[in-house]
Design a protein around this motif. Structure first.
Motif, short mmCIF file in Angstrom:
data_model
loop_
_atom_site.label_atom_id
_atom_site.label_comp_id
_atom_site.label_asym_id
_atom_site.label_seq_id
_atom_site.Cartn_x
_atom_site.Cartn_y
_atom_site.Cartn_z
N GLN A 106 0.83 -1.20 0.00
CA GLN A 106 0.00 0.00 0.00
C GLN A 106 0.87 1.26 0.00
O GLN A 106 0.61 2.20 -0.75
CB GLN A 106 -0.94 0.00 1.20
CG GLN A 106 -1.86 1.21 1.22
CD GLN A 106 -2.84 1.16 2.38
OE1 GLN A 106 -2.89 0.22 3.16
NE2 GLN A 106 -3.64 2.21 2.48
N GLU A 109 2.42 1.69 -3.46
CA GLU A 109 1.45 2.16 -4.44
C GLU A 109 1.11 3.63 -4.24
O GLU A 109 0.94 4.37 -5.20
CB GLU A 109 0.19 1.29 -4.40
CG GLU A 109 0.45 -0.09 -4.98
CD GLU A 109 -0.72 -1.03 -4.85
OE1 GLU A 109 -1.88 -0.56 -4.79
OE2 GLU A 109 -0.48 -2.25 -4.79
N GLU A 110 1.03 4.05 -2.98
CA GLU A 110 0.77 5.46 -2.70
C GLU A 110 1.92 6.34 -3.17
O GLU A 110 1.71 7.42 -3.71
CB GLU A 110 0.50 5.67 -1.21
CG GLU A 110 -0.84 5.13 -0.77
CD GLU A 110 -1.03 5.15 0.73
OE1 GLU A 110 -0.16 5.67 1.48
OE2 GLU A 110 -2.07 4.63 1.19
N LYS A 111 3.14 5.87 -2.97
CA LYS A 111 4.31 6.67 -3.35
C LYS A 111 4.55 6.67 -4.85
O LYS A 111 4.81 7.71 -5.44
CB LYS A 111 5.56 6.16 -2.63
CG LYS A 111 6.81 6.94 -3.02
CD LYS A 111 8.02 6.57 -2.21
CE LYS A 111 9.20 7.44 -2.65
NZ LYS A 111 10.38 7.20 -1.83
N GLY A 113 2.48 5.02 -7.35
CA GLY A 113 1.32 4.93 -8.23
C GLY A 113 1.26 3.66 -9.06
O GLY A 113 0.62 3.63 -10.12
#
Length: 165
Positions: A106, A109-111, A113
């Motif tokens: 997670q 993916e946040e960092k 994309g």
């Protein structure tokens, strides 16, 4: 398919054979167009160097086919079956490691994309978690290079598997 069959196959059949290894058109085209290969090792070497570096759009397209580490690939395509087999080698997850991988996925993916991609074959969940934590400190540019290398490693392993090596 054996190397001799790959070398003599029609171009559509050769590209269809390569696609589950790495669904990047430029990589597939380079390998198919460079036939015939004198040895399987020559094909692997070509696969490890083809289309280097990948463009961000190529990486994005390739990542669309890869599940998160620790999650099962969906579907029954050749690519999904290969991914399922690769991740099955990780064994049963310790609950703490599984949770840390989910949290790391997670954060990644946040960092960045995109999903975290690593060649799972031959690595333990703990090794993958350590690599994930290290890579979270990277810049997006550094990650693109690493992802390209990981895609090539996965493709080489899949080529070996599909050719019965």
């Amino acid at each position: 398919m054996h190397l001799e069959q790959f070398n003599t196959a029609g171009r559509p059949e050769a590209t269809d054979f390569l696609r589950p290894c790495l669904d990047i058109e430029r990589w597939i085209d380079e390998l198919a167009d460079a036939r015939p290969y004198s040895t399987f090792h020559a094909l692997l070497a070509a696969g490890r160097s083809a289309a280097n570096p990948f463009t961000p759009a190529e990486i994005e397209a390739a990542l669309a086919h890869h599940p998160r580490i620790g999650e099962r690939a969906q579907g029954d395509s050749a690519e999904a079956r290969l991914s399922q087999s690769e991740q099955a080698g990780l064994g049963v997850a310790d609950a703490a490691v599984a949770e840390a991988l989910a949290e790391g996925n997670q954060a990644y993916e946040e960092k960045f994309g995109q999903v975290f991609l690593i060649r799972a074959a031959g690595r333990s969940r703990e090794e993958i978690l350590a690599a994930l934590n290290t890579r979270l400190a990277h810049t997006p540019e550094a990650e693109q290079s690493i992802i390209g290398q990981q895609l090539r490693e996965i493709a080489a392993l899949r080529l070996e598997g599909l050719m019965g090596r």
